[in-house]
Enzyme design. Structure first.
Site, PDB file in Angstrom:
ATOM      1  N   SER A  77       0.786  -1.248   0.000  1.00 20.69           N
ATOM      2  CA  SER A  77       0.000   0.000   0.000  1.00 20.69           C
ATOM      3  C   SER A  77       0.809   1.284   0.000  1.00 20.69           C
ATOM      4  O   SER A  77       0.212   2.364  -0.106  1.00 20.69           O
ATOM      5  CB  SER A  77      -0.951   0.007   1.206  1.00 20.69           C
ATOM      6  OG  SER A  77      -2.072  -0.806   0.946  1.00 20.69           O
ATOM      7  N   LYS A  80       0.127   3.852  -2.691  1.00 13.15           N
ATOM      8  CA  LYS A  80      -0.867   4.923  -2.600  1.00 13.15           C
ATOM      9  C   LYS A  80      -0.232   6.305  -2.442  1.00 13.15           C
ATOM     10  O   LYS A  80      -0.902   7.320  -2.655  1.00 13.15           O
ATOM     11  CB  LYS A  80      -1.835   4.635  -1.450  1.00 13.15           C
ATOM     12  CG  LYS A  80      -2.667   3.372  -1.644  1.00 13.15           C
ATOM     13  CD  LYS A  80      -3.643   3.175  -0.492  1.00 13.15           C
ATOM     14  CE  LYS A  80      -4.577   1.988  -0.721  1.00 13.15           C
ATOM     15  NZ  LYS A  80      -3.952   0.694  -0.371  1.00 13.15           N
ATOM     16  N   SER A 132      -6.170   3.744   4.137  1.00 11.66           N
ATOM     17  CA  SER A 132      -5.664   2.783   3.146  1.00 11.66           C
ATOM     18  C   SER A 132      -6.763   2.116   2.325  1.00 11.66           C
ATOM     19  O   SER A 132      -6.678   0.930   1.994  1.00 11.66           O
ATOM     20  CB  SER A 132      -4.791   1.711   3.822  1.00 11.66           C
ATOM     21  OG  SER A 132      -3.880   1.149   2.917  1.00 11.66           O
ATOM     22  N   LYS A 237       3.278   6.462   4.974  1.00  9.47           N
ATOM     23  CA  LYS A 237       2.349   5.376   4.639  1.00  9.47           C
ATOM     24  C   LYS A 237       2.985   4.022   4.938  1.00  9.47           C
ATOM     25  O   LYS A 237       4.175   3.821   4.745  1.00  9.47           O
ATOM     26  CB  LYS A 237       1.971   5.436   3.155  1.00  9.47           C
ATOM     27  CG  LYS A 237       0.841   4.483   2.752  1.00  9.47           C
ATOM     28  CD  LYS A 237      -0.503   4.989   3.211  1.00  9.47           C
ATOM     29  CE  LYS A 237      -1.621   4.015   2.914  1.00  9.47           C
ATOM     30  NZ  LYS A 237      -1.597   2.810   3.799  1.00  9.47           N
TER      31      LYS A 237
END
Length: 420
Positions: A77, A80, A132, A237
């Site tokens: 993730s 992102k 997320s 993140k």
């Protein structure tokens, strides 16, 4: 004859010492921007357990620590980050986005968007980066480019412009795909760029925020645990899939220093946070960021390659990262490339700049001091140029003197032979 020969020898030695020619070895200064694979310094007692890791200074780009930083691994993730910064730069935060059936049914972590639900772009960016949401990532991609696949083309074009060549995306969320990969080095550059956007910084530093949707009314909770556990943490993140393992990109600031760390393929959730904490602690404990030139500040340098005095203008703030107690030495070439070194060089045989003692720096990112102003006639007759001209004249006089001396010696020898 002997006094004359001795005088010639003495003058020749003096001119060698004055000459700009490389008679004596010049101190090694390496151009910035090249990569090294270095071993950990003694101040970092344990190598990170994760497969790959890197720590950089966000302002200068200097690499303070690296382990397998160019190994291609799955991002999960942290993908992102790219989707988020593209959405902020290439769409309007107030754009209304309609959620498609594909986005509604996306796999993995979701913020439970409903098919046909309409949300402002900024809300979806927050749902994606804070909580997320894979469904939010897909909705963003489809709104901008129609399909995830076409948006992935945009993602790859975007990161290439940042100088990342070991990264490839096929979807906007980080769901597993063998053709979706990155490196710690590339992700550090991407995060460094993204964190220059104020709105991006605000979103990724948000720990929680209320969420009101058609199918889900709750709070967006940031999955990045460092925000609540590490002093100065401001983003960015984390991620996880079975194929990628645990991944984490973090940013933290203390005083004038901002660091960005990337950890890829960690075995456990706790492990990547331990690795990241250790990296950030190391950076803050042993390094300092110094502002060498303000944006638009003008300064004259003697160009390394031409020897002429030239005026340069910094196109952005020029930061230098140094080990505590080391005074940086900055030189500039005629193209505006900056070369940085400390009072001692860690490993002058390696092609890297801003190396300082006993520290595993991989690089000091190349700093381009743009808007180079060409030297005017006054600059070209500067002290540096005058010195060069003076030495040239001295060499000419010396050559003439040596030729005359040789002629005198030759004539005297002929006379001696004649009168014997």
């Amino acid at each position: 004859m002997r006094p004359l020969q001795g005088l010639i020898a003495i003058m020749f030695i003096i001119l060698l010492l004055l000459s700009p020619v490389s008679v004596f070895a010049e101190e090694s200064v390496q151009p910035a921007g090249e990569q090294q694979t270095m071993q950990p310094a003694e101040q970092l007692p344990d190598m990170p357990n994760s497969e790959s890791a890197i720590l950089i200074d966000a302002k200068s780009g200097a690499v303070l620590f690296a382990k397998n930083e160019s190994e291609r691994l799955y991002p999960a993730s942290i993908t992102k980050i790219v989707t988020g910064i593209i959405a902020l730069e290439q769409s309007d935060p107030s754009d209304m986005v309609t959620v498609s059936k594909n986005a509604r049914g996306e796999d993995g972590t979701r913020i439970y968007l409903a098919e046909g639900e309409q949300k402002p772009m900024l809300d979806l960016i927050e749902g994606m980066l804070i909580n997320s949401g894979n469904d939010a990532a897909t909705a963003i991609a489809e709104h901008i480019d129609g399909t995830k696949e076409q948006f992935a083309v945009r993602m790859n074009e975007f990161v290439r412009k940042l100088g990342t060549w070991d990264t490839n995306f096929v979807n906007p969320s980080g769901l597993p795909d063998e053709n979706q990969y990155t490196t710690a080095r590339d992700m550090a550059k991407i995060a460094q760029y993204a964190m220059q956007n104020d709105q991006f910084r605000q979103v990724v530093s948000t720990q929680s925020k209320p969420w009101v949707g058609e199918e889900w009314v709750s709070k967006l909770e940031n999955h990045n645990k460092l925000l609540s556990s590490y002093e100065g943490a401001i983003g960015v993140k984390n991620g996880f899939t079975q194929a990628a393992g645990y991944t984490l990109v973090s940013a933290a600031e203390r005083g004038d220093m901002e660091l960005i760390g990337v950890v890829l393929k960690g075995a456990t959730d706790a492990g990547v946070y331990k690795d990241m904490t250790q990296l950030l602690d190391y950076g803050f404990a042993h390094f300092t960021s110094s502002l060498y030139m303000e944006a638009d500040e003008k300064r004259s340098f003697v160009s390394r390659d031409t020897g002429k005095s030239m005026e340069f203008t910094a196109d952005r703030p020029f930061w230098v990262t140094i080990k505590d107690g080391v005074v940086p030495d900055v030189a500039v070439d005629s193209n505006g490339r900056a070369f940085v070194q400390g009072s001692e060089i860690y490993n002058p045989s390696e092609t890297a700049a801003a190396l300082v003692p006993i520290v595993p720096l991989a690089e000091q990112a190349e700093v381009q001091i743009a808007s180079v102003t060409k030297s005017n006639p006054l600059h070209e007759t500067s002290k540096s140029s005058g010195w060069s001209v003076g030495v040239t004249i001295a060499w000419s006089v010396m050559l003439l003197f040596m030729l005359l001396s040789a002629r005198i010696i030759y004539v005297r020898q002929r006379r001696r032979k004649f009168y014997k």
